[in-house]
Design a protein around this motif. Structure first.
Motif, PDB file in Angstrom:
ATOM      1  N   SER A 272       0.828  -1.209   0.000  1.00  0.00           N
ATOM      2  CA  SER A 272       0.000   0.000   0.000  1.00  0.00           C
ATOM      3  C   SER A 272       0.862   1.259   0.000  1.00  0.00           C
ATOM      4  CB  SER A 272      -0.922   0.001   1.224  1.00  0.00           C
ATOM      5  OG  SER A 272      -1.832  -1.072   1.159  1.00  0.00           O
ATOM      6  N   TRP A 273       1.994   1.197   0.667  1.00  0.00           N
ATOM      7  CA  TRP A 273       2.894   2.335   0.776  1.00  0.00           C
ATOM      8  C   TRP A 273       3.767   2.487  -0.471  1.00  0.00           C
ATOM      9  CZ3 TRP A 273       7.489   2.277   4.784  1.00  0.00           C
ATOM     10  CH2 TRP A 273       8.208   3.481   4.701  1.00  0.00           C
ATOM     11  N   TRP A 274       4.457   1.412  -0.865  1.00  0.00           N
ATOM     12  CA  TRP A 274       5.452   1.485  -1.943  1.00  0.00           C
ATOM     13  C   TRP A 274       4.881   1.164  -3.320  1.00  0.00           C
ATOM     14  CZ3 TRP A 274      10.590  -1.076   0.219  1.00  0.00           C
ATOM     15  CH2 TRP A 274      11.149  -0.208   1.162  1.00  0.00           C
ATOM     16  N   GLY A 275       3.687   0.602  -3.360  1.00  0.00           N
ATOM     17  CA  GLY A 275       3.135   0.205  -4.642  1.00  0.00           C
ATOM     18  C   GLY A 275       3.503  -1.224  -4.987  1.00  0.00           C
ATOM     19  N   PRO A 276       3.128  -1.686  -6.178  1.00  0.00           N
ATOM     20  CA  PRO A 276       3.304  -3.096  -6.559  1.00  0.00           C
ATOM     21  C   PRO A 276       4.743  -3.431  -6.972  1.00  0.00           C
ATOM     22  CG  PRO A 276       2.316  -1.903  -8.360  1.00  0.00           C
ATOM     23  CD  PRO A 276       2.436  -0.913  -7.235  1.00  0.00           C
ATOM     24  N   ILE A 277       5.700  -3.061  -6.135  1.00  0.00           N
ATOM     25  CA  ILE A 277       7.115  -3.307  -6.448  1.00  0.00           C
ATOM     26  C   ILE A 277       7.734  -4.317  -5.485  1.00  0.00           C
ATOM     27  CG2 ILE A 277       7.343  -0.951  -7.332  1.00  0.00           C
ATOM     28  CD1 ILE A 277       9.116  -0.368  -4.813  1.00  0.00           C
ATOM     29  N   VAL A 278       6.944  -4.843  -4.541  1.00  0.00           N
ATOM     30  CA  VAL A 278       7.488  -5.697  -3.481  1.00  0.00           C
ATOM     31  C   VAL A 278       7.435  -7.157  -3.937  1.00  0.00           C
ATOM     32  CG1 VAL A 278       7.345  -6.357  -1.059  1.00  0.00           C
ATOM     33  CG2 VAL A 278       6.679  -4.041  -1.763  1.00  0.00           C
ATOM     34  N   HIS A 279       8.604  -7.698  -4.252  1.00  0.00           N
ATOM     35  CA  HIS A 279       8.716  -9.069  -4.747  1.00  0.00           C
ATOM     36  C   HIS A 279       9.418  -9.945  -3.704  1.00  0.00           C
ATOM     37  CE1 HIS A 279       7.510  -7.594  -8.728  1.00  0.00           C
ATOM     38  NE2 HIS A 279       8.329  -6.582  -8.495  1.00  0.00           N
ATOM     39  N   GLU A 280       9.225 -11.234  -3.831  1.00  0.00           N
ATOM     40  CA  GLU A 280       9.737 -12.148  -2.816  1.00  0.00           C
ATOM     41  C   GLU A 280      10.345 -13.376  -3.473  1.00  0.00           C
ATOM     42  OE1 GLU A 280       8.000 -14.541   1.151  1.00  0.00           O
ATOM     43  OE2 GLU A 280       6.693 -13.272  -0.074  1.00  0.00           O
ATOM     44  N   TYR A 281      11.380 -13.897  -2.815  1.00  0.00           N
ATOM     45  CA  TYR A 281      11.868 -15.218  -3.226  1.00  0.00           C
ATOM     46  C   TYR A 281      12.155 -16.040  -1.983  1.00  0.00           C
ATOM     47  CZ  TYR A 281      16.727 -13.973  -2.132  1.00  0.00           C
ATOM     48  OH  TYR A 281      17.881 -13.607  -1.475  1.00  0.00           O
ATOM     49  N   TYR A 282      12.116 -17.341  -2.152  1.00  0.00           N
ATOM     50  CA  TYR A 282      12.370 -18.267  -1.055  1.00  0.00           C
ATOM     51  C   TYR A 282      13.467 -19.225  -1.472  1.00  0.00           C
ATOM     52  CZ  TYR A 282      11.814 -22.701   1.448  1.00  0.00           C
ATOM     53  OH  TYR A 282      12.064 -23.863   2.134  1.00  0.00           O
ATOM     54  N   GLY A 283      14.464 -19.301  -0.649  1.00  0.00           N
ATOM     55  CA  GLY A 283      15.575 -20.226  -0.847  1.00  0.00           C
ATOM     56  C   GLY A 283      16.409 -20.183   0.413  1.00  0.00           C
ATOM     57  N   ALA A 284      17.583 -20.757   0.379  1.00  0.00           N
ATOM     58  CA  ALA A 284      18.442 -20.750   1.557  1.00  0.00           C
ATOM     59  C   ALA A 284      19.868 -21.008   1.131  1.00  0.00           C
ATOM     60  CB  ALA A 284      17.988 -21.815   2.562  1.00  0.00           C
ATOM     61  N   THR A 285      20.792 -20.685   2.030  1.00  0.00           N
ATOM     62  CA  THR A 285      22.206 -20.954   1.779  1.00  0.00           C
ATOM     63  C   THR A 285      22.419 -22.401   1.398  1.00  0.00           C
ATOM     64  OG1 THR A 285      22.830 -19.249   3.380  1.00  0.00           O
ATOM     65  CG2 THR A 285      24.502 -20.888   2.823  1.00  0.00           C
TER      66      THR A 285
END
Length: 514
Positions: A295-308
């Protein structure tokens, strides 16, 4: 491409900027310094496959040492800058590092190391002098700034954070390609998040952690500019986005929480219009927190899931996530598996341990720990690798994480995953942070306990406990409601946002440390 290419194409372009001081290294300067470090290490006898330890705070020369290893066929081993001397010595000795770099700022710990790391013959200190250490600047001055005669691609070997035990080095096969070849991680880092020569990447996290270092490397491979913070500060991060016209950034959820808690007048003070991709990873993000960030930054927040220690990743765009809140991405059925304790694949909607199906030639293993390596593999498929996360693939094909296997609470034979409880608690306006884990219960085996950091100005009380108990009953199943609450001034988290839950939990299991 790699930094030598950009040293020729755009020599005066900033490659690394220290946001605290404004000092910088151009691509020409970064390339020259890394060449000198590479030549120094070769002169001292290090060869392909050897380890180089880095015990430094976020520092202007950090990436020069990293790139020296990456162009010399060496493994760079970044160490947690908050380790004590015993912890540093453990990692240096465990990985067999032949050289180590530190700074005068780390001197209180580094001065105790020479007698504890007998196998590490070359100790270099920047910005000052320490007994038993060689001055970095003096050693470099004797080296040529020209590239080494032979350049082969090196690697970065991270150590696990140690939140569930002593850290272990995650070792992957060394690439046998020239240093100028395309790095294997480019597709799921630089290409996935549209990193190019116009990228200005803000790194508010420590370089020693795997995810920030991965993105810093990708930015330099693309010819972009890296802006780093020495330590995260919520308002300063916003100020830097405006000042440097940052295009890309990477965060952990606790940073989101701290920025959201800024007064609205502060949050709206800065021009964030250049910011087009904000990535988060490393720890689960409560859905309400992410909704507020979008809501604050707009539709720019992306995510990924992984690990070392993972064998793959999933990712999810902002638009996808709004359709599937809480998911970490679509699970390719050929690459992502969720399995029961007996190894059989779980049904859709059934929680289990998350495995990534990896390529045999690139599978990670734990250095000097074959037992832990075996435990990370599926009992029937050697190329199915787990980092210990529990998740569920729903009928829509999207993966949702529910917690860590090591912290699953088993109460009366029922599995309880703490993450859902933590997410609910952290959304309460009087709670700043939350940790949930199991403690002994004579009848049920374990019961749910919540340890909370309260919002500023809020005092613990019996009425607050009653209020939180009622609140939890509206947010999670009754059997998941904490049976007890404890309040602390500050919860222990790593700089990358991971709760140091093992230490908290172990205090309640003195005779049975799990």
């Amino acid at each position: 491409m790699y930094i030598g290419t950009y040293a020729r194409k755009v020599p005066k372009k900033p490659a690394v900027i220290d946001a605290e001081t404004g000092s910088l290294l151009t691509y020409e300067q970064l390339n020259a310094e890394s060449n000198r470090v590479a030549r120094l290490l070769h002169e001292r006898g290090l060869r392909r496959g050897d380890q180089v330890a880095i015990f430094m705070e976020n520092h202007l020369s950090y990436m020069a040492v990293i790139w020296a290893a990456l162009r010399s066929g060496l493994r760079a081993v970044p160490l947690n800058r908050y380790y004590n001397a015993e912890e540093v010595a453990y990692v240096v000795n465990d990985c067999g590092a032949k050289a180590i770099f530190t700074t005068a700022a780390q001197g209180n710990v580094a001065k105790a190391l020479p007698g504890q790391i007998p196998g590490c013959g070359h100790l270099f200190v920047m910005d000052g002098d320490l007994p038993g250490w060689e001055r970095y600047e003096t050693a470099l001055a004797l080296q040529s700034a020209l590239p080494p005669e032979v350049e082969t691609m090196g690697a970065v070997m991270s150590y696990t954070s140690g939140t569930t035990g002593r850290p272990r080095g995650v070792l992957r096969p060394m690439p046998n390609v020239p240093a100028s070849a395309t790095w294997g991680g480019w597709i799921d880092t630089g290409e996935l998040f549209d990193i190019d020569e116009n990228t200005v990447y803000l790194s508010p996290a420590p370089f020693y952690h795997g995810a920030p270092m991965r993105f810093c490397r990708a930015v330099h491979m693309a010819g972009g500019t890296l802006v780093f913070m020495r330590k995260f500060d919520a308002e300063q991060a916003l100020r830097l986005i405006e000042h440097y016209r940052v295009t890309h950034s990477q965060w952990v959820p606790t940073m989101f929480v701290r920025m959201l808690k800024l007064d609205r007048s502060i949050r709206e003070r800065y021009d964030l219009s250049s910011h087009r991709i904000a990535i988060h990873a490393a720890a689960p993000c409560p859905t309400d927190v992410k909704h507020q960030m979008i809501s604050w930054w707009g539709p720019i927040v992306h995510e990924y899931y992984g690990a070392t220690d993972s064998a793959g990743i999933t990712s999810i765009t902002c638009e996808e996530w709004l359709q599937h809140p809480g998911s970490v991405g679509q699970a390719d059925p050929e690459r992502v598996k969720v399995c029961r304790d007996d190894g059989s694949e779980a049904a859709a909607g059934e929680p289990g341990q998350v495995y990534f199906v990896g390529e045999p030639e690139s599978l990670p293993r734990y250095l000097n720990d074959p037992e832990k390596t075996r435990a990370s593999r599926h009992p029937e498929h050697d190329n199915w690798v787990t980092g210990g996360d529990i998740g569920v693939i729903r009928e829509n094909g999207y993966l949702y994480l529910t917690g860590r296997k090591a912290f699953t609470i088993i109460s009366g034979g029922v599995n309880i995953y703490p993450q859902a409880i933590e997410d609910a608690l952290i959304e309460h306006p009087l709670v700043a942070d939350a940790a949930v884990f199991g403690v002994p219960n004579e009848e049920m085996g374990e019961e749910v306990k919540a340890v909370l950091e309260l919002a500023r100005g809020v005092e613990p009380s019996a009425d607050l406990v009653d209020q939180l108990t009622v609140y939890c009953k509206t947010r999670v199943a009754r059997y998941m409601v904490p049976r007890s609450f404890e309040f602390v001034e500050k919860l222990p988290r790593t700089e990358t946002g991971k709760l140091m839950k093992k230490e908290m939990r172990d205090a309640y299991w003195p005779d049975q440390v799990k």
